[in-house]
Design a protein around this motif. Structure first.
Motif, PDB file in Angstrom:
ATOM      1  N   VAL A   1       0.835  -1.048  -0.078  1.00  0.00           N
ATOM      2  CA  VAL A   1       0.336  -0.046   0.002  1.00  0.00           C
ATOM      3  C   VAL A   1       0.984   0.833   0.422  1.00  0.00           C
ATOM      4  CG1 VAL A   1      -1.696   1.140   1.252  1.00  0.00           C
ATOM      5  CG2 VAL A   1      -2.308  -0.969   1.368  1.00  0.00           C
ATOM      6  N   GLU A   2       1.682   1.018   0.687  1.00  0.00           N
ATOM      7  CA  GLU A   2       2.673   2.644   0.963  1.00  0.00           C
ATOM      8  C   GLU A   2       2.922   2.656  -1.086  1.00  0.00           C
ATOM      9  OE1 GLU A   2       5.355   2.303   4.986  1.00  0.00           O
ATOM     10  OE2 GLU A   2       6.223   2.157   3.713  1.00  0.00           O
ATOM     11  N   GLU A   3       3.567   1.169  -1.357  1.00  0.00           N
ATOM     12  CA  GLU A   3       3.960   1.593  -2.330  1.00  0.00           C
ATOM     13  C   GLU A   3       3.156   2.185  -3.087  1.00  0.00           C
ATOM     14  OE1 GLU A   3       7.062  -1.424  -3.596  1.00  0.00           O
ATOM     15  OE2 GLU A   3       7.361  -1.563  -0.914  1.00  0.00           O
ATOM     16  N   GLY A   4       2.333   1.868  -3.275  1.00  0.00           N
ATOM     17  CA  GLY A   4       1.311   2.406  -4.188  1.00  0.00           C
ATOM     18  C   GLY A   4       0.509   1.013  -5.142  1.00  0.00           C
ATOM     19  N   ALA A   5       0.508  -0.063  -4.093  1.00  0.00           N
ATOM     20  CA  ALA A   5      -1.192  -0.547  -5.006  1.00  0.00           C
ATOM     21  C   ALA A   5      -2.000  -0.346  -4.499  1.00  0.00           C
ATOM     22  CB  ALA A   5      -0.953  -2.247  -4.419  1.00  0.00           C
ATOM     23  N   ASP A   6      -2.744  -0.385  -6.224  1.00  0.00           N
ATOM     24  CA  ASP A   6      -4.386  -0.094  -5.979  1.00  0.00           C
ATOM     25  C   ASP A   6      -5.527  -1.045  -5.017  1.00  0.00           C
ATOM     26  OD1 ASP A   6      -3.837   2.454  -7.455  1.00  0.00           O
ATOM     27  OD2 ASP A   6      -3.118   0.941  -8.883  1.00  0.00           O
ATOM     28  N   ILE A   7      -4.780  -2.817  -6.111  1.00  0.00           N
ATOM     29  CA  ILE A   7      -5.604  -3.692  -5.810  1.00  0.00           C
ATOM     30  C   ILE A   7      -4.911  -4.790  -4.830  1.00  0.00           C
ATOM     31  CG2 ILE A   7      -7.382  -5.771  -6.607  1.00  0.00           C
ATOM     32  CD1 ILE A   7      -7.823  -4.037  -8.687  1.00  0.00           C
ATOM     33  N   LEU A   8      -5.455  -5.397  -3.747  1.00  0.00           N
ATOM     34  CA  LEU A   8      -4.305  -6.599  -3.401  1.00  0.00           C
ATOM     35  C   LEU A   8      -4.708  -7.433  -3.378  1.00  0.00           C
ATOM     36  CD1 LEU A   8      -4.383  -4.681   0.648  1.00  0.00           C
ATOM     37  CD2 LEU A   8      -2.713  -4.869  -1.275  1.00  0.00           C
ATOM     38  N   MET A   9      -4.314  -8.881  -3.723  1.00  0.00           N
ATOM     39  CA  MET A   9      -4.344  -9.800  -3.723  1.00  0.00           C
ATOM     40  C   MET A   9      -3.731 -11.176  -2.446  1.00  0.00           C
ATOM     41  SD  MET A   9      -2.884 -12.733  -7.171  1.00  0.00           S
ATOM     42  CE  MET A   9      -3.220 -11.344  -8.321  1.00  0.00           C
ATOM     43  N   VAL A  10      -4.487 -12.235  -2.620  1.00  0.00           N
ATOM     44  CA  VAL A  10      -4.226 -13.317  -1.221  1.00  0.00           C
ATOM     45  C   VAL A  10      -3.996 -14.690  -2.551  1.00  0.00           C
ATOM     46  CG1 VAL A  10      -4.757 -14.625   0.290  1.00  0.00           C
ATOM     47  CG2 VAL A  10      -5.059 -12.302   0.430  1.00  0.00           C
ATOM     48  N   LYS A  11      -2.869 -15.514  -2.127  1.00  0.00           N
ATOM     49  CA  LYS A  11      -3.280 -16.522  -2.539  1.00  0.00           C
ATOM     50  C   LYS A  11      -2.066 -17.195  -2.137  1.00  0.00           C
ATOM     51  CE  LYS A  11      -0.443 -17.579  -7.502  1.00  0.00           C
ATOM     52  NZ  LYS A  11       0.941 -17.422  -8.723  1.00  0.00           N
ATOM     53  N   PRO A  12      -2.242 -18.875  -2.697  1.00  0.00           N
ATOM     54  CA  PRO A  12      -3.829 -19.366  -2.952  1.00  0.00           C
ATOM     55  C   PRO A  12      -5.177 -19.068  -2.147  1.00  0.00           C
ATOM     56  CG  PRO A  12      -1.596 -21.200  -2.797  1.00  0.00           C
ATOM     57  CD  PRO A  12      -1.097 -20.170  -1.968  1.00  0.00           C
ATOM     58  N   ALA A  13      -6.134 -19.591  -2.419  1.00  0.00           N
ATOM     59  CA  ALA A  13      -7.209 -19.068  -1.660  1.00  0.00           C
ATOM     60  C   ALA A  13      -8.124 -19.996  -0.578  1.00  0.00           C
ATOM     61  CB  ALA A  13      -8.474 -18.964  -3.003  1.00  0.00           C
ATOM     62  N   LEU A  14      -7.907 -20.939  -0.839  1.00  0.00           N
ATOM     63  CA  LEU A  14      -8.471 -21.963  -0.267  1.00  0.00           C
ATOM     64  C   LEU A  14      -7.491 -21.553   1.225  1.00  0.00           C
ATOM     65  CD1 LEU A  14     -10.631 -24.349  -2.425  1.00  0.00           C
ATOM     66  CD2 LEU A  14     -11.489 -22.902  -1.118  1.00  0.00           C
ATOM     67  N   ALA A  15      -6.825 -22.387   0.793  1.00  0.00           N
ATOM     68  CA  ALA A  15      -6.016 -22.402   2.731  1.00  0.00           C
ATOM     69  C   ALA A  15      -5.454 -20.988   2.744  1.00  0.00           C
ATOM     70  CB  ALA A  15      -4.437 -23.480   1.650  1.00  0.00           C
ATOM     71  N   TYR A  16      -5.910 -20.044   2.730  1.00  0.00           N
ATOM     72  CA  TYR A  16      -5.455 -18.829   3.132  1.00  0.00           C
ATOM     73  C   TYR A  16      -6.426 -18.111   3.477  1.00  0.00           C
ATOM     74  CZ  TYR A  16      -1.069 -20.982   1.601  1.00  0.00           C
ATOM     75  OH  TYR A  16       0.042 -21.867   1.778  1.00  0.00           O
ATOM     76  N   LEU A  17      -7.617 -18.265   3.241  1.00  0.00           N
ATOM     77  CA  LEU A  17      -8.361 -17.350   4.181  1.00  0.00           C
ATOM     78  C   LEU A  17      -8.502 -16.629   5.210  1.00  0.00           C
ATOM     79  CD1 LEU A  17     -11.976 -19.915   3.173  1.00  0.00           C
ATOM     80  CD2 LEU A  17     -10.694 -17.833   1.663  1.00  0.00           C
ATOM     81  N   ASP A  18      -7.944 -16.403   6.236  1.00  0.00           N
ATOM     82  CA  ASP A  18      -7.334 -16.738   7.463  1.00  0.00           C
ATOM     83  C   ASP A  18      -6.950 -15.152   7.130  1.00  0.00           C
ATOM     84  OD1 ASP A  18      -5.382 -17.668   6.442  1.00  0.00           O
ATOM     85  OD2 ASP A  18      -4.562 -17.945   8.367  1.00  0.00           O
ATOM     86  N   VAL A  19      -6.068 -14.977   6.136  1.00  0.00           N
ATOM     87  CA  VAL A  19      -5.337 -13.884   5.932  1.00  0.00           C
ATOM     88  C   VAL A  19      -5.645 -13.059   4.995  1.00  0.00           C
ATOM     89  CG1 VAL A  19      -3.183 -13.530   4.282  1.00  0.00           C
ATOM     90  CG2 VAL A  19      -3.392 -15.871   4.940  1.00  0.00           C
ATOM     91  N   VAL A  20      -7.075 -13.926   3.840  1.00  0.00           N
ATOM     92  CA  VAL A  20      -7.696 -12.817   3.517  1.00  0.00           C
ATOM     93  C   VAL A  20      -8.602 -12.091   4.374  1.00  0.00           C
ATOM     94  CG1 VAL A  20      -9.756 -12.813   1.991  1.00  0.00           C
ATOM     95  CG2 VAL A  20      -8.323 -14.560   1.182  1.00  0.00           C
ATOM     96  N   ALA A  21      -9.341 -12.531   5.399  1.00  0.00           N
ATOM     97  CA  ALA A  21      -9.991 -12.161   6.581  1.00  0.00           C
ATOM     98  C   ALA A  21      -9.294 -11.060   6.738  1.00  0.00           C
ATOM     99  CB  ALA A  21     -10.254 -12.921   7.480  1.00  0.00           C
TER     100      ALA A  21
END
Ligand code: PBG
Ligand code: ZN
Length: 327
Positions: A241-261
């Motif tokens: 965010v500091e560097e200017g990202a407009d959209i953030l992403m988490v990858k993979p999805a299913l095994a990392y839903l805690d990170v998404v939250a």
């Protein structure tokens, strides 16, 4: 019978009532369909481990994108694959004027304009002869030497008309380096979707076969995140965010839903999840054997992404879901 004052089952009585009170909903506008683009013409070759997904030349990609648009798919993410002999230590084919992704972006934006959001993956691993995501110096992936190469690649995509560039390399400082390069080239309106929390995952197996991007030696653990870490994803997001990202992403999805939250709770930026190749192939394999109901499982997974807080779902199932009327 106890004297119940509240009965949650009341609101589960029938479908219309359940739909009325549903907390998460799905909308085709949130789906992103990934594509693998190869040199040549008239090519549409199935990828073994990813049923329904093909390597396509630009002409076939355009036809697919048109058909997808009719289904309601308005965002796509492009991965390019150079000729094997064009691979080099610095991955220079990644920013060549005739790179397939560059050509694909030009063609898609020329033919479909702003009816579609064209996103491009920015990483060197499909373009380097050693298969690593950055420049290799003395047998190590060198972070800072990789940044100008990644910035050049992003610049080539942006110049061709990409709406969004998506760095997936996980070098430190790459979002800032790309932002700076874009702005210096008067491409300040091109957005960056950062693979913010990209884990060193075994779920990428089918993709690496599809993209011919498996590392020639070693692995990706020196730059991708360690699967054991949760808090570190927040740190990665702060930096992006500091560097200017407009959209953030988490990858993979299913095994990392805690990170998404976690990222949903801490950051206002749009949040994407990448439902990766291995996650797709597992569903496909089980469905092919009749062990699961594919439609039901896919929708359940997508609702899990929504519940966790994702706004955007990058998924190989997008086309099939809309073609078969799942949404
Ligand atoms: C390139 C890249 C990878 C994926 C997206 N971009 C593979 C990797 O990091 O090895 C994985 C996508 C998928 O598995 O569907 N860095
Ligand atoms: Zn890579």
């Amino acid at each position: 019978m106890p004297d119940l004052i509240y009965r949650p089952r009341r609101l589960r009585t029938h479908q219309a009532l359940r739909d009325l009170v549903a907390e998460s909903r799905l909308d085709r506008a949130m789906l992103v369909q990934p594509h693998f683009v190869v040199p040549g013409s008239g090519i549409a070759e199935p990828i073994q481990a990813m049923p329904g997904i093909e390597h396509q030349s630009v002409d076939r990609l355009l036809a697919t994108a048109r058909a997808d648009l009719d289904l309601g798919i308005r965002a796509l993410l492009l991965f390019g694959m150079p000729e094997e002999r064009a691979k080099a230590p610095d991955g220079r084919a990644a920013w060549a004027d005739d790179a397939v992704v560059v050509e694909a972006v030009r063609t898609l934006k020329h033919e479909l304009g702003d009816q579609v959001v064209v996103m491009t993956d920015v990483c060197l691993c499909a373009y380097t002869d050693h298969g690593h995501c950055g420049a290799v110096l003395d047998g190590r992936i060198d972070n800072d030497a990789s940044l100008p190469l990644l910035a050049q690649m992003a610049l080539a995509h942006a110049r061709a008309g990409a709406d969004v560039v998506a760095p997936s390399d996980m070098m430190d400082g790459r979002v800032g380096a790309i932002r700076e390069a874009l702005d210096a080239a008067a491409l300040e309106s091109v957005a960056i979707m950062s693979y913010t929390a990209k884990y060193a995952s075994s779920y990428y197996g089918p993709f690496r076969e599809a993209a011919h991007s498996a590392p020639g030696f070693g692995d990706r653990r020196s730059h991708q995140m360690d699967a054991r870490n949760r808090r570190e994803a927040v740190l990665e997001a702060e930096l992006d965010v500091e560097e200017g990202a407009d959209i953030l992403m988490v990858k993979p999805a299913l095994a990392y839903l805690d990170v998404v939250a976690d990222l949903r709770a801490a950051f206002p930026q749009p949040l994407a999840v990448y439902n990766v190749s291995g996650e797709y192939s597992m569903v496909k394999a089980a469905a092919a054997r009749g062990w699961i109901d594919e439609r039901a499982v896919v929708l359940e997974n997508w609702h899990a992404f929504r519940r966790a807080g994702a706004d955007i779902i990058i998924t190989y199932h997008a086309r099939q879901a809309l073609a078969q009327g799942w949404l």
